[in-house]
Design a protein around this motif. Structure first.
Motif, mmCIF file in Angstrom:
data_model
loop_
_atom_site.group_PDB
_atom_site.id
_atom_site.type_symbol
_atom_site.label_atom_id
_atom_site.label_comp_id
_atom_site.label_asym_id
_atom_site.label_seq_id
_atom_site.Cartn_x
_atom_site.Cartn_y
_atom_site.Cartn_z
ATOM 1 N N UNK A 65 22.072 18.631 63.372
ATOM 2 C CA UNK A 65 22.840 17.618 63.634
ATOM 3 C C UNK A 65 22.078 17.343 64.756
ATOM 4 N N UNK A 66 21.633 18.012 65.735
ATOM 5 C CA UNK A 66 21.037 18.054 66.973
ATOM 6 C C UNK A 66 20.069 17.470 67.533
ATOM 7 N N UNK A 67 19.396 17.465 66.799
ATOM 8 C CA UNK A 67 17.678 17.064 66.819
ATOM 9 C C UNK A 67 17.730 15.475 66.510
ATOM 10 N N UNK A 68 18.923 15.024 65.601
ATOM 11 C CA UNK A 68 18.980 13.857 65.463
ATOM 12 C C UNK A 68 19.749 11.997 66.361
ATOM 13 N N UNK A 69 18.853 12.482 67.238
ATOM 14 C CA UNK A 69 19.300 12.137 68.336
ATOM 15 C C UNK A 69 17.903 11.206 68.965
ATOM 16 N N UNK A 70 18.374 10.429 69.929
ATOM 17 C CA UNK A 70 17.163 9.210 70.762
ATOM 18 C C UNK A 70 16.550 10.209 71.471
ATOM 19 N N UNK A 71 17.247 11.103 72.643
ATOM 20 C CA UNK A 71 16.898 11.975 73.304
ATOM 21 C C UNK A 71 15.861 13.411 72.974
ATOM 22 N N UNK A 72 15.317 13.251 74.036
ATOM 23 C CA UNK A 72 14.377 14.440 73.313
ATOM 24 C C UNK A 72 14.921 15.913 74.014
ATOM 25 N N UNK A 73 14.668 16.566 72.774
ATOM 26 C CA UNK A 73 15.807 18.236 73.970
ATOM 27 C C UNK A 73 15.155 19.181 73.766
ATOM 28 N N UNK A 74 16.147 19.768 75.449
ATOM 29 C CA UNK A 74 15.576 21.144 76.229
ATOM 30 C C UNK A 74 16.398 21.900 75.753
ATOM 31 N N UNK A 75 15.626 23.063 75.292
ATOM 32 C CA UNK A 75 16.898 24.634 75.677
ATOM 33 C C UNK A 75 17.166 24.891 76.683
ATOM 34 N N UNK A 76 17.881 24.623 77.248
ATOM 35 C CA UNK A 76 18.088 25.330 79.199
ATOM 36 C C UNK A 76 18.307 26.605 79.286
ATOM 37 N N UNK A 77 19.119 27.496 78.192
ATOM 38 C CA UNK A 77 18.447 28.745 78.293
ATOM 39 C C UNK A 77 19.146 28.915 76.759
ATOM 40 N N UNK A 78 19.399 30.207 76.993
ATOM 41 C CA UNK A 78 19.447 31.208 75.442
ATOM 42 C C UNK A 78 20.734 30.593 74.374
ATOM 43 N N UNK A 79 21.809 29.355 75.053
ATOM 44 C CA UNK A 79 22.915 28.671 74.457
ATOM 45 C C UNK A 79 22.949 27.353 74.527
ATOM 46 N N UNK A 80 22.465 27.123 75.529
ATOM 47 C CA UNK A 80 22.585 25.708 75.518
ATOM 48 C C UNK A 80 21.686 24.778 75.971
#
Length: 203
Positions: A65-80
């Motif tokens: 679900x969190x990938x089904x967005x317009x913005x390119x996803x970045x993982x900022x740390x182990x949980x964010x």
């Protein structure tokens, strides 16, 4: 008469002020920089064999679900996780992944006809993909992971395997991230093609 003039002047001032505010707001809105939009690197579709050894139907990948967005996803740390507002996909990610995987598999499995999963195809096998990760990571890696399943025309499960690939970004920035994600998807396609080939499901 003076009252009428005063009322008219007051109305004119209010209208002028309103127009000025609207023009100012329009100017501010027009100065906002539109988001940069990106496509995954593409591969050319190869010509389908005249007499294929089999038909592989490819379902559109199902995204977390969190990938089904317009913005390119970045993982900022182990949980964010953060979906970028100013760096977005130019087309739905699942469509890009499906088209890219179909092209890559048609190259890696030249004896098969790789098609979209539309309608019914007797004796065809269907490849289903679940994508759990497709993102940049804080340590400079572009990561893709998930699971693939191969089922026959009757819906019976023939194979089910997890996949994982990561690629180091060559430099900072979203263009480098998109290219690295494309490379990770290349490796995923290669992994799936090798396992389908090794399983001899079309013999």
């Amino acid at each position: 008469m003076r009252i009428l003039m005063g009322t008219s002047m007051s109305t004119w001032i209010k209208r002028s002020l309103l127009v000025s505010i609207c023009l100012l707001m329009s100017a501010c809105a027009s100065s906002v920089t539109p988001p940069a939009r990106y496509m995954l690197t593409g591969h050319q579709m190869t010509s389908a064999p005249a007499q294929p050894e089999g038909i592989l139907r490819l379902s559109a990948p199902r995204l977390a679900h969190y990938l089904d967005v317009d913005g390119i996803v970045m993982q900022l740390d182990d949980i964010t996780l953060n979906a970028a507002r100013e760096h977005q996909w130019a087309e739905g990610l699942n469509r890009q992944l499906e088209r890219g995987l179909r092209a890559r598999l048609s190259q890696a499995l030249p004896s098969l006809r790789v098609i979209r999963a539309e309608g019914s195809q007797p004796d065809a096998l269907t490849l289903r993909i679940d994508v759990d990760q497709f993102q940049g990571r804080f340590d400079g890696q572009a990561v893709t992971s998930g699971q693939w399943q191969l089922v026959n025309a009757e819906g019976e499960l023939l194979a089910m395997e997890n996949f994982y690939a990561e690629t180091t970004l060559e430099e900072d920035g979203y263009p480098a991230l998109v290219r690295a994600l494309s490379t990770s998807w290349d490796r995923t396609a290669e992994l799936i093609a090798n396992e389908i080939r090794a399983g001899a499901y079309f013999d």
